[in-house]
Design a protein around this motif. Sequence first.
Motif, PDB file in Angstrom:
ATOM      1  N   LEU A  52      68.561 -22.980 -11.907  1.00  0.00           N
ATOM      2  CA  LEU A  52      69.477 -23.061 -10.767  1.00  0.00           C
ATOM      3  C   LEU A  52      70.282 -24.356 -10.786  1.00  0.00           C
ATOM      4  CD1 LEU A  52      67.363 -21.626  -7.813  1.00  0.00           C
ATOM      5  CD2 LEU A  52      69.418 -20.635  -8.835  1.00  0.00           C
ATOM      6  N   ILE A  53      69.637 -25.476 -11.124  1.00  0.00           N
ATOM      7  CA  ILE A  53      70.356 -26.748 -11.186  1.00  0.00           C
ATOM      8  C   ILE A  53      71.464 -26.680 -12.226  1.00  0.00           C
ATOM      9  CG2 ILE A  53      70.149 -29.172 -11.868  1.00  0.00           C
ATOM     10  CD1 ILE A  53      67.405 -29.199 -10.529  1.00  0.00           C
ATOM     11  N   VAL A  54      71.135 -26.175 -13.414  1.00  0.00           N
ATOM     12  CA  VAL A  54      72.137 -26.068 -14.476  1.00  0.00           C
ATOM     13  C   VAL A  54      73.271 -25.143 -14.046  1.00  0.00           C
ATOM     14  CG1 VAL A  54      72.550 -25.237 -16.820  1.00  0.00           C
ATOM     15  CG2 VAL A  54      70.529 -26.617 -16.332  1.00  0.00           C
ATOM     16  N   GLY A  55      72.928 -23.984 -13.474  1.00  0.00           N
ATOM     17  CA  GLY A  55      73.961 -23.034 -13.068  1.00  0.00           C
ATOM     18  C   GLY A  55      74.881 -23.583 -11.998  1.00  0.00           C
ATOM     19  N   LEU A  56      74.318 -24.196 -10.960  1.00  0.00           N
ATOM     20  CA  LEU A  56      75.129 -24.713  -9.858  1.00  0.00           C
ATOM     21  C   LEU A  56      76.012 -25.886 -10.307  1.00  0.00           C
ATOM     22  CD1 LEU A  56      72.502 -24.582  -6.966  1.00  0.00           C
ATOM     23  CD2 LEU A  56      74.492 -23.095  -7.271  1.00  0.00           C
ATOM     24  N   MET A  57      75.450 -26.778 -11.108  1.00  0.00           N
ATOM     25  CA  MET A  57      76.231 -27.934 -11.556  1.00  0.00           C
ATOM     26  C   MET A  57      77.335 -27.507 -12.520  1.00  0.00           C
ATOM     27  SD  MET A  57      73.289 -30.880 -12.020  1.00  0.00           S
ATOM     28  CE  MET A  57      74.515 -32.106 -12.503  1.00  0.00           C
ATOM     29  N   ALA A  58      77.050 -26.549 -13.396  1.00  0.00           N
ATOM     30  CA  ALA A  58      78.077 -26.064 -14.317  1.00  0.00           C
ATOM     31  C   ALA A  58      79.222 -25.401 -13.557  1.00  0.00           C
ATOM     32  CB  ALA A  58      77.464 -25.085 -15.315  1.00  0.00           C
ATOM     33  N   VAL A  59      78.887 -24.592 -12.553  1.00  0.00           N
ATOM     34  CA  VAL A  59      79.930 -23.942 -11.749  1.00  0.00           C
ATOM     35  C   VAL A  59      80.724 -24.976 -10.954  1.00  0.00           C
ATOM     36  CG1 VAL A  59      80.324 -22.366  -9.817  1.00  0.00           C
ATOM     37  CG2 VAL A  59      78.744 -21.738 -11.631  1.00  0.00           C
ATOM     38  N   ALA A  60      80.053 -26.022 -10.460  1.00  0.00           N
ATOM     39  CA  ALA A  60      80.767 -27.076  -9.732  1.00  0.00           C
ATOM     40  C   ALA A  60      81.803 -27.748 -10.618  1.00  0.00           C
ATOM     41  CB  ALA A  60      79.769 -28.111  -9.207  1.00  0.00           C
ATOM     42  N   ILE A  61      81.462 -27.991 -11.887  1.00  0.00           N
ATOM     43  CA  ILE A  61      82.425 -28.588 -12.819  1.00  0.00           C
ATOM     44  C   ILE A  61      83.580 -27.622 -13.078  1.00  0.00           C
ATOM     45  CG2 ILE A  61      82.739 -29.362 -15.206  1.00  0.00           C
ATOM     46  CD1 ILE A  61      79.918 -30.486 -15.095  1.00  0.00           C
ATOM     47  N   SER A  62      83.265 -26.347 -13.294  1.00  0.00           N
ATOM     48  CA  SER A  62      84.318 -25.350 -13.522  1.00  0.00           C
ATOM     49  C   SER A  62      85.249 -25.241 -12.329  1.00  0.00           C
ATOM     50  CB  SER A  62      83.698 -23.987 -13.821  1.00  0.00           C
ATOM     51  OG  SER A  62      82.952 -23.997 -15.006  1.00  0.00           O
ATOM     52  N   VAL A  63      84.685 -25.226 -11.127  1.00  0.00           N
ATOM     53  CA  VAL A  63      85.496 -25.120  -9.913  1.00  0.00           C
ATOM     54  C   VAL A  63      86.399 -26.347  -9.767  1.00  0.00           C
ATOM     55  CG1 VAL A  63      85.414 -25.116  -7.394  1.00  0.00           C
ATOM     56  CG2 VAL A  63      83.920 -23.604  -8.688  1.00  0.00           C
ATOM     57  N   ALA A  64      85.834 -27.535  -9.993  1.00  0.00           N
ATOM     58  CA  ALA A  64      86.625 -28.759  -9.840  1.00  0.00           C
ATOM     59  C   ALA A  64      87.779 -28.800 -10.840  1.00  0.00           C
ATOM     60  CB  ALA A  64      85.718 -29.978 -10.013  1.00  0.00           C
ATOM     61  N   LEU A  65      87.484 -28.564 -12.115  1.00  0.00           N
ATOM     62  CA  LEU A  65      88.534 -28.601 -13.138  1.00  0.00           C
ATOM     63  C   LEU A  65      89.563 -27.497 -12.915  1.00  0.00           C
ATOM     64  CD1 LEU A  65      86.401 -29.269 -16.361  1.00  0.00           C
ATOM     65  CD2 LEU A  65      87.801 -30.903 -15.105  1.00  0.00           C
ATOM     66  N   GLY A  66      89.082 -26.287 -12.666  1.00  0.00           N
ATOM     67  CA  GLY A  66      89.996 -25.162 -12.504  1.00  0.00           C
ATOM     68  C   GLY A  66      90.851 -25.265 -11.260  1.00  0.00           C
ATOM     69  N   THR A  67      90.280 -25.763 -10.168  1.00  0.00           N
ATOM     70  CA  THR A  67      91.049 -25.893  -8.935  1.00  0.00           C
ATOM     71  C   THR A  67      92.145 -26.939  -9.072  1.00  0.00           C
ATOM     72  OG1 THR A  67      89.133 -25.225  -7.607  1.00  0.00           O
ATOM     73  CG2 THR A  67      90.904 -26.379  -6.468  1.00  0.00           C
ATOM     74  N   VAL A  68      91.809 -28.079  -9.651  1.00  0.00           N
ATOM     75  CA  VAL A  68      92.823 -29.129  -9.846  1.00  0.00           C
ATOM     76  C   VAL A  68      93.936 -28.637 -10.768  1.00  0.00           C
ATOM     77  CG1 VAL A  68      93.231 -31.413 -10.833  1.00  0.00           C
ATOM     78  CG2 VAL A  68      91.231 -31.030  -9.393  1.00  0.00           C
ATOM     79  N   ALA A  69      93.546 -28.012 -11.877  1.00  0.00           N
ATOM     80  CA  ALA A  69      94.553 -27.526 -12.821  1.00  0.00           C
ATOM     81  C   ALA A  69      95.384 -26.403 -12.206  1.00  0.00           C
ATOM     82  CB  ALA A  69      93.870 -27.044 -14.096  1.00  0.00           C
ATOM     83  N   GLY A  70      94.731 -25.469 -11.505  1.00  0.00           N
ATOM     84  CA  GLY A  70      95.466 -24.342 -10.923  1.00  0.00           C
ATOM     85  C   GLY A  70      96.405 -24.759  -9.813  1.00  0.00           C
ATOM     86  N   LEU A  71      95.956 -25.664  -8.930  1.00  0.00           N
ATOM     87  CA  LEU A  71      96.832 -26.152  -7.863  1.00  0.00           C
ATOM     88  C   LEU A  71      98.023 -26.898  -8.436  1.00  0.00           C
ATOM     89  CD1 LEU A  71      94.455 -27.479  -5.052  1.00  0.00           C
ATOM     90  CD2 LEU A  71      96.088 -25.590  -4.879  1.00  0.00           C
ATOM     91  N   SER A  72      97.766 -27.782  -9.384  1.00  0.00           N
ATOM     92  CA  SER A  72      98.854 -28.554  -9.981  1.00  0.00           C
ATOM     93  C   SER A  72      99.841 -27.647 -10.686  1.00  0.00           C
ATOM     94  CB  SER A  72      98.284 -29.582 -10.974  1.00  0.00           C
ATOM     95  OG  SER A  72      97.351 -30.432 -10.343  1.00  0.00           O
TER      96      SER A  72
END
Length: 307
Positions: A99-119
Amino acid sequence: MKGASAVRARFPLPAPLRRLLRAPAATLAALVLLLVVAAALLAPWLARTNPYDLASLDLLESHLPPALMAGGDPRFLLGTDSQGADLLSLILYGLRTSLIVGLMAVAISVALGTVAGLSSGYAGGALDSVLMRIADVQFTFPALLLALLIGGISQSLLPADRRAALAMPIVVLALGISHWPHFARLVRGAALVERQKDYVAAARLGGRGHVAIMVGQILPNVLNPILVLATLDIAFAIMAEATLSFIGFGVPPTEPSLGTLIRIGYGYLFSGEWWVVIFPALTLSGMLVAVNVFGDWLRDQLDPRLR
């Protein structure tokens, strides 16, 4: 019955909870997820032993079958492994790691993807072309293969004495980087629509900066699809981590995840000690099914076109 109706009328359930209770499959999935999260959080208190403490293991208690089988020990409900570790305790701690690995990996994906997609969606032009071409190139590689490549390169660059300690952060980073384009595409499409609306034009006329508009105006209106994709992506991240661990590129055996337990137990499957691999595999499968079922229900609730 009248008393129960009066209580419900006096203390009505929140609307999302009422909708959840009307969907039996989603309700069961939510209960399974609550049980899984509670078991992972309370592992140090629920587990009979700490499987990471090798001094507490007894080789004389190794290879014991589940308690309900002949030769089983009531102290070890699901049996023990080759080191004498309680399999139920291993699964509880493995749940926590997965669960720790899954949640942290998704948090990184969300952060990178959201910044890139918004920009990309807000600015358009050259920035949009560059970011989306990078995403297109990454889409040509399977996410699992890319995570394996990133993890392998990272491990090869590290000193041998640091590889085990940094194995989990490397897996998290590799999985996070491998899936950000999915979020970037999703957020970019929503941002392209939202930037044309009147409230964005009003914010510009009011003198708000571009970053303030993206974060304060556009982002709140694209959170629903991000939340749905993130929920479903947790299942992918957990499954990918289990796959990497199964082939030996995931978390180290000293901090086993469910994938590591399955890899170790597979070697004993054909010797008759099926419980060492079956119970971790069933736990992983049940958790993934619950995440997907709940994610599908959440998508139906947050997407007005599907209601």
